[in-house]
Scaffold this motif. Structure first.
Motif, mmCIF file in Angstrom:
data_model
loop_
_atom_site.group_PDB
_atom_site.id
_atom_site.type_symbol
_atom_site.label_atom_id
_atom_site.label_comp_id
_atom_site.label_asym_id
_atom_site.label_seq_id
_atom_site.Cartn_x
_atom_site.Cartn_y
_atom_site.Cartn_z
ATOM 1 N N ALA A 1 112.568 -59.928 14.874
ATOM 2 C CA ALA A 1 112.109 -58.736 14.150
ATOM 3 C C ALA A 1 113.139 -58.333 13.100
ATOM 4 O O ALA A 1 112.783 -57.928 11.986
ATOM 5 N N LEU A 2 114.440 -58.462 13.430
ATOM 6 C CA LEU A 2 115.485 -58.162 12.454
ATOM 7 C C LEU A 2 115.490 -59.192 11.323
ATOM 8 O O LEU A 2 115.808 -58.865 10.170
ATOM 9 N N MET A 3 115.128 -60.458 11.654
ATOM 10 C CA MET A 3 115.017 -61.463 10.599
ATOM 11 C C MET A 3 113.903 -61.106 9.623
ATOM 12 O O MET A 3 113.996 -61.409 8.426
ATOM 13 N N ASN A 4 112.850 -60.469 10.125
ATOM 14 C CA ASN A 4 111.800 -60.000 9.211
ATOM 15 C C ASN A 4 112.382 -59.048 8.178
ATOM 16 O O ASN A 4 112.042 -59.106 6.988
ATOM 17 N N LYS A 5 113.259 -58.152 8.628
ATOM 18 C CA LYS A 5 113.905 -57.223 7.692
ATOM 19 C C LYS A 5 114.843 -57.976 6.749
ATOM 20 O O LYS A 5 114.884 -57.717 5.547
#
Length: 734
Positions: free
Chosen positions: A204-208
């Motif tokens: 999910a942080l990689m999405n950001k």
């Protein structure tokens, strides 16, 4: 004679097939390439830990990494006005300050399932901060498990009351392996009761980080997860391996959350007690806001104190302190996220290459070890040590190659399957060698127990390399013996007694053959055929054969005395010996064969046995046999003989006895006169020859060769031979 190529290759083909069979068992039961037995999972996992220990921390400085940890610690709890769990406005405050410092994304490794106990305004403040910056991911779950079952929600918010602010929730569940250690990281989590998926915390942080939608989840393409343009190799169907960058507390820059909160609007307990502002975040001289500490970084906020119970055992540890493998959950997420950012993924070779790798070590082990075990040396334990050293070198090379591949290329080469293959093939080669030798011993014993002395059979069993069973041409000595006048002899005895007499005679002759290292070829009625020099080579096979022939005649003296006392007929045996090249080996048809000799030299031995009758002798040898043993025995030349079926004359000799042993001076004197007579005979001086032969007879009245030459000389005195006569006698009968 060289064996056909196919026959020479057959043992190696068998070894290859056995090794492949062992490799297949390893692949099935150890490598789990076909079925998932999981027998050796813990051992396989332990080698991952050993690879991390060997490699150690990756050579990155804290400042060069993309992640900064903002930790909630015991210091945080003591320094902030409110105790942990903090009012959620603290996290809202931290989010605002971090964004002012230029962060790229923020992950909050805390679940917010229920409203803040400190008041609704704190939830509102955090909700607004998340919604405003849209670079925050909070921790989530997909379901709650209890002993009574699984609780699922109708309106799924992944156990975060802030999900609706930005849909930026990452599931924080990290699966542990069966030994309790945390090595894997899931890419996606399934929504309970639905065919929808949500990203895990690091993804999910990689999405950001990649500016992808908050709800973006990985796609699966074969052995990879795909997120944006990044291809992430799978470790299993649902997870990747975390490439731990270093030890707990020593890898990522860590800043206490209070230092982020402490700006001019926030009073710490220390500031209240001292009645002075410290402002570690926004002080213009030393504040974090002005140091670029957070510029373009991803910040993870999470607990880092033992009482949080958010601490887990992982793969990496200080080699000098194996108990140092405990790591806080926020650090595990950070290592997974940094792996995704750096793309230094731990990869596994394809299943095909892993299988090929196991097969290669399997074949190498079996073929080399079995080849070493086949070598026959005086000190066999040395070869066993060499085999063990080779196996140890193989095991070391497997580990060395694994460590190198992991350290240099982030490649996880399998260790347990090839090690299992090496061990299994070492044992397999030993079992194969044992069974081969046992089969060989049974074959040797079955083949030669009736032909050879038992101690020779045991020698062949102990040293089968001395034996050659394939047809080959070798110089051997063959012996034929036959009872003189056997037909008349047999007519004097009833059949039952004849069998007993023959068995007694043949047993005595066979024992002598065996005692002199001979090979019994066959019996033909009363006849015995034996040979020397195969299957075990002898230094002088003619010496053993001549000794046996003399012992046979000596034993017959004893047998005649015994049979005479028992009223049985007298018996004499004629023996023929020849040394020459002959073919020896297993001969016969399918399923039935004998170890025997064939060739002209064999036939000559048989002719010499029959020629004794012409000269009244009992042991006749060829010139080659006499030449090989003349230093040991007394001979006299009998004739230049052309045997039936041949045109070239050969010298034949009578074996008289051993030198300086069994030959009487009287016999030696008679032989001396005989030799003079033979020379005169060949010079056509027949009258003078007769005188010498008569002198020999005066010394030895029963000397039959002298009588024969007197008869011939008298014949030639009456009918002189032609001018070209050379003394050669042509034998008309066998």
């Amino acid at each position: 004679m060289a064996q056909p190529l196919s026959k020479r290759l057959m043992p190696w083909l068998i070894r290859v097939l056995l090794s492949l069979g062992i490799a297949l068992l390893v692949i099935v039961f150890v490598q789990d390439a076909v079925f998932q037995f999981h027998f050796f999972d813990r051992l396989k996992l332990s080698f991952i830990d050993k690879s991390f220990a060997k490699r150690g921390p990756l050579p990155f400085s804290k400042d060069s990494l993309d992640i900064v940890l903002v930790t909630i610690s015991e210091k945080s709890d003591a320094t902030s006005p409110e105790h942990f769990p903090f009012p959620r406005s603290y996290y809202a405050h931290a989010i605002r300050n971090l964004n002012n410092a230029g962060v790229r994304a923020i992950g909050v490794d805390l679940t917010f399932e229920e409203p803040d106990e400190h008041g609704l305004q704190h939830d509102v403040e955090l909700y607004e901060a998340i919604q405003k910056y849209r670079n925050v991911v909070v921790a989530g779950k997909t379901e709650i498990r209890s002993d009574k079952g699984t609780i699922r929600r109708q309106n799924e918010n992944y156990h975060s009351i802030f999900y609706s602010a930005d849909s930026s929730v990452g599931v924080v569940y990290v699966p542990n392996d069966e030994d309790g250690l945390y090595r894997r990281y899931k890419a996606i989590a399934k929504s309970p009761g639905q065919e929808t998926y949500v990203p895990t915390f690091a993804f999910a942080l990689m999405n950001k980080y990649l500016h992808l939608p908050s709800t973006e989840v990985c796609k699966e393409e074969g052995d990879y997860f795909v997120l944006g343009e990044r291809r992430i190799p799978k470790f299993d169907d649902v997870s990747m391996l975390i490439n731990y960058h270093g030890l707990s507390g020593q890898t990522f820059k860590q800043i206490d959350i209070v230092e982020v909160l402490d700006d001019k609007t926030f009073q710490t307990n220390e500031e209240i007690n001292l009645n002075t502002d410290i402002n570690t975040f926004d002080d213009p001289d030393y504040g974090l806001l002005h140091t670029n500490t957070f510029k373009n970084k991803i910040v993870l906020i999470g607990p880092a104190f033992p009482e949080s119970k958010d601490i887990f055992p992982v793969s990496i540890a200080d080699p000098n302190n194996p108990d140092s493998n405990l790591m806080y959950g926020v650090e595990i997420h950070s290592n997974a996220l940094q792996t995704l950012i750096h793309q230094n993924f731990i990869v596994r070779p394809s299943l095909f290459l892993e299988v090929l790798y196991t097969i290669a070590y399997s074949l190498l082990s079996f073929l080399v070890v079995s080849a070493l075990k086949q070598i026959k040396a005086r000190f066999e334990f040395i070869l066993e040590i060499v085999a063990l050293v080779f196996v140890a070198a193989e095991l070391y090379s497997i580990i060395l190659l694994s460590d190198f591949a992991f350290s240099a290329h982030n490649m996880l080469i399998p260790v347990v399957p090839p090690i299992a293959a090496v061990f299994a093939n070492y044992v397999g080669s030993a079992v194969y060698q044992y069974l081969t030798e046992r089969k060989q011993k049974v074959m040797i014993k079955g083949m030669f127990s009736q032909y050879l002395n038992p101690h020779v059979v045991n020698e062949l069993i102990a040293h089968p390399e001395k034996m050659r069973l394939g047809g080959e041409r070798r110089e051997l000595t063959v012996l034929f013996s036959d009872i003189a006048g056997f037909t008349t002899f047999s007519e004097k005895l009833p059949p039952e007694e004849l069998v007993l007499v023959l068995n007694e005679y043949l047993s005595a002759m066979t024992e002598i053959v065996f005692n002199n290292d001979g090979t019994l070829d066959k019996y033909e009625g009363d006849a015995v055929m034996a040979f020397w020099g195969a299957p075990i080579e002898l230094d002088n096979n003619a010496l053993h054969a001549c000794t046996a022939a003399l012992e046979m005649q000596e034993r017959l003296v004893q047998i005649r005395e015994k049979w005479s006392a028992e009223g049985k007929p007298n018996v004499h045996v004629r023996i023929g010996l020849n040394t020459g090249e002959m073919v020896v080996g297993n001969m016969g048809g399918t399923g039935k064969f004998d170890y025997t000799v064939i060739g002209d030299s064999v036939n000559l031995g048989s002719r010499l046995e029959g020629a004794n009758k012409q000269y009244g002798t009992y042991i006749m040898t060829s010139e080659r046999t006499q030449e090989m043993v003349k230093e040991h025995f007394v001979f006299r030349e009998l004739d230049l003989l052309v045997v039936k079926g041949k045109t070239k004359p050969i010298k034949v000799f009578e074996l008289i006895g051993r030198k300086n042993d069994s030959v009487s001076p009287k016999k030696i004197s008679a032989i001396g006169q005989y030799r003079i007579g033979l020379d005169l005979y060949r010079q056509k001086k027949f009258s003078e020859a007769i005188e010498k032969f008569n002198e020999a007879l005066s010394i030895e009245p029963d000397d039959q060769p002298s009588r024969l030459y007197i008869e011939r000389s008298q014949l030639y005195l009456t009918n002189p031979p032609p001018e070209e006569w050379n003394g050669v006698f042509i034998l008309k009968t066998k």
